[in-house]
Design a protein around this motif. Structure first.
Motif, short mmCIF file in Angstrom:
data_model
loop_
_atom_site.label_atom_id
_atom_site.label_comp_id
_atom_site.label_asym_id
_atom_site.label_seq_id
_atom_site.Cartn_x
_atom_site.Cartn_y
_atom_site.Cartn_z
N UNK A 17 -1.23 6.74 -3.46
CA UNK A 17 -0.71 8.11 -3.58
C UNK A 17 -0.70 8.89 -2.27
N UNK A 18 -1.67 8.65 -1.42
CA UNK A 18 -1.79 9.43 -0.19
C UNK A 18 -0.78 9.06 0.87
N UNK A 19 -0.13 7.91 0.73
CA UNK A 19 0.80 7.45 1.74
C UNK A 19 2.19 7.97 1.43
N UNK A 20 2.75 8.69 2.38
CA UNK A 20 4.09 9.23 2.22
C UNK A 20 5.03 8.44 3.14
N UNK A 21 6.06 7.86 2.56
CA UNK A 21 7.02 7.11 3.35
C UNK A 21 8.03 8.08 3.94
N UNK A 22 8.24 8.01 5.24
CA UNK A 22 9.23 8.85 5.91
C UNK A 22 10.28 7.94 6.52
N UNK A 23 11.47 8.49 6.69
CA UNK A 23 12.60 7.79 7.29
C UNK A 23 13.36 6.94 6.33
N UNK B 254 0.83 -1.20 0.00
CA UNK B 254 0.00 0.00 0.00
C UNK B 254 0.87 1.25 0.00
N UNK B 255 1.94 1.22 0.77
CA UNK B 255 2.84 2.38 0.85
C UNK B 255 3.49 2.67 -0.50
N UNK B 256 3.71 1.65 -1.29
CA UNK B 256 4.34 1.83 -2.60
C UNK B 256 3.36 2.26 -3.68
N UNK B 257 2.08 1.93 -3.50
CA UNK B 257 1.13 2.16 -4.58
C UNK B 257 0.07 3.22 -4.30
#
Length: 115
Positions: free
Chosen positions: A109-115, A104-107
């Motif tokens: 759009x609303x999810x922004x990966x931090x760190x 889900x984090x990779x696909x």
């Protein structure tokens, strides 16, 4: 329908959520795929308050998902937590949940990966 003590569960999903539902249980359980000392678990679950972690561990121990072992042989006191045989049956589910989150984090759009 399922029943544990005086509490009824209308379906198998609600029964499963009794064991792993809530904000932190699945997170704690996935960290316990390998046996951990309380201090290790505390570091790995740093966003969980100490009180919440303690309460969740007690509840999961009471539900038969984890065991708590206290080592008193020499100070300081050391406490280990690990999944029981029953708790280990959750490992495939926990890994699937973690993989879903990664996907889900990779696909999404609303999810922004931090760190």
């Amino acid at each position: 329908m399922y029943k544990i003590g005086d509490k009824s569960y209308p379906c198998s999903t609600s029964l499963t959520m009794r064991y792993i539902g809530g904000k932190w249980k699945a997170v704690i359980l996935i960290h316990l795929i390998e046996k951990k000392r309380y201090s290790e678990l505390r570091k790995e679950c740093s966003l969980i308050t100490e009180r919440t972690l303690s309460l969740q561990l007690k509840e999961m121990e009471a539900n038969g998902l984890i065991t708590r072992t206290v080592h008193t042989s020499k100070p300081p006191l050391k406490v280990d937590y690990e999944l029981t045989k029953f708790g280990k049956t959750l490992i495939p589910l926990l890994k699937d949940i973690a993989q879903w989150g990664k996907d889900a984090a990779e696909t999404h759009e609303e999810i922004e990966k931090i760190k």
